[in-house]
Design an enzyme around this catalytic site. Structure first.
Site, short mmCIF file in Angstrom:
data_model
loop_
_atom_site.label_atom_id
_atom_site.label_comp_id
_atom_site.label_asym_id
_atom_site.label_seq_id
_atom_site.Cartn_x
_atom_site.Cartn_y
_atom_site.Cartn_z
N CYS A 134 41.23 40.30 73.05
CA CYS A 134 41.46 41.44 73.94
C CYS A 134 42.95 41.79 73.98
CB CYS A 134 40.93 41.13 75.34
SG CYS A 134 41.19 42.47 76.52
N CYS A 137 44.33 42.87 77.38
CA CYS A 137 44.56 41.75 78.31
C CYS A 137 45.82 40.97 77.94
CB CYS A 137 43.38 40.77 78.28
SG CYS A 137 41.78 41.55 78.28
N ASP A 138 46.04 40.77 76.67
CA ASP A 138 47.03 39.76 76.27
C ASP A 138 48.28 40.28 75.57
OD1 ASP A 138 45.35 37.88 77.34
OD2 ASP A 138 44.33 37.46 75.46
#
Ligand code: NAP
Length: 319
Positions: A134, A137-138
């Protein structure tokens, strides 16, 4: 006689646990069949820094424990096992775990989706420690660092472009010369100086240190068999997702990719009293916060559906 519950929730991720929380607080006494591997995709995520309410971030598995604990406070019942079969009808729905049968007037499906993996041992060992599924997200963890993105679809190209806003260098590794992604996404990536393409290549190993930190990847050219290594700090797999909908084949309406279809502006499926929430019906946003929100919607929809049933039954008696 099997007890007929108000609601059974299938799936234990952000959507399922949020539906359970709202369902319990609406006195629906939910049973959550959360799956043998409960927690969903967040169980293979390390730091979550984009979920509101956790100003210092939190580990994905801890966040799922918090979600579960919060709904437990209101008396939600859990079964940590996999549903093996469902029978949905217009009235009482049946959910089976092997020979055990559970019945409810409403069912909320929150079985999520699974990010496709390359299937390398090294990839699995380094999940959440440099291997991510993701970018949204990261990405922020890789500011001024080098990252690899694997894949050639819209997700991979979009993630490469997104990561290039943070990383010093993005290497896109794709197993063919042609892209499944739309030409505009490919053009955008091609015109980004930070993005480099390694085509006709497959990753054979993600390289990590003994402490378990990603440092590179070994790739192999599919035409020549030539092997090489790429140094990297982060390794993003973006080769698609599969919705967990095998249980509902020929029962619930799905799109061509197997995602459950819900009525616009609602979590209703094609069967009365059956609702779908989270990534199992969302291939676009796929965030913990959007899944949780849709779990809340499903519980509210189920509660309204039950109230309508009760009013209809009362009207019938009055007549
Ligand atoms: P996808 O279209 O299925 O593409 C998956 C990519 O990963 C393909 O290029 C495939 O290679 C590659 N791949 C699959 N398995 C692999 C493996 N084991 N090893 C190496 N490579 C592998 O998935 P997606 O990119 O997630 O897109 C899913 C859907 O969402 C699509 O309809 C897409 O258009 C849509 N989407 C749209 C947007 C947007 O419009 N902004 C953004 C993201 C996604 P091959 O091509 O060789 O099969």
């Amino acid at each position: 006689m099997t007890e007929v519950r108000d609601v059974i929730i299938i799936g234990g991720g952000p959507a399922g646990y949020t539906a359970a929380l709202y369902g319990a607080r609406a006195n629906m006494n939910p049973l959550v069949i959360e799956g043998f591997q409960w927690g969903g995709q967040l169980m293979i995520t390390s730091d979550v820094e984009n979920y509101p309410g956790y100003p210092d971030g939190i580990l994905g598995p801890e966040m799922m424990q918090d979600f579960r604990r919060q709904s437990e406070r209101f008396g939600v019942e859990y079964i940590t096992d996999d549903v093996t079969r469902v029978e949905f009808s217009d009235q009482t729905h049946k959910v089976f775990i092997g020979d055990d049968e559970y019945q409810a007037r409403t069912v909320i499906v929150a079985t999520g989706a699974t990010a496709r993996q390359l299937g390398l041992d090294s990839e699995i060992e380094l999940q959440g420690r440099g291997v991510s599924y993701c970018a949204v997200c990261d990405a922020a963890f890789f500011r001024d660092k080098a990252v690899i993105v694997v894949g050639g679809g819209d997700s991979a190209l979009e993630e490469a472009n997104f990561l290039a806003k943070f990383a010093s260098k993005v290497t896109l590794v794709h197993r063919r010369e042609e892209f499944r992604a739309s030409p505009i996404m490919v053009d955008r990536a091609r015109s980004n100086d930070k993005i480099e393409f390694v085509l006709d290549a497959v990753v054979t190993e993600v390289l990590g240190t003994e402490e378990g930190k990603v440092v590179g990847a070994r790739v192999e050219n599919v035409n020549t068999g030539e092997a090489s290594e790429i140094e990297t700090d982060g390794f993003f797999v973006a080769i698609g997702h599969d919705p967990n909908t095998a249980l509902f084949t020929d029962i619930l309406d799905m799109d061509d990719d197997g995602y459950l279809l819900t009525r616009e502006g609602s979590t209703e499926t094609n069967i009365d009293g059956v609702f779908a929430s989270g990534d199992v019906q969302d291939h676009i946003y796929r965030q913990a916060v959007t899944a949780a929100a849709s779990g809340c919607m499903a519980a509210l929809d189920a509660e309204r559906y039950l109230s309508a049933l009760e009013h209809a039954a009362a009207d019938e008696i009055a007549v």
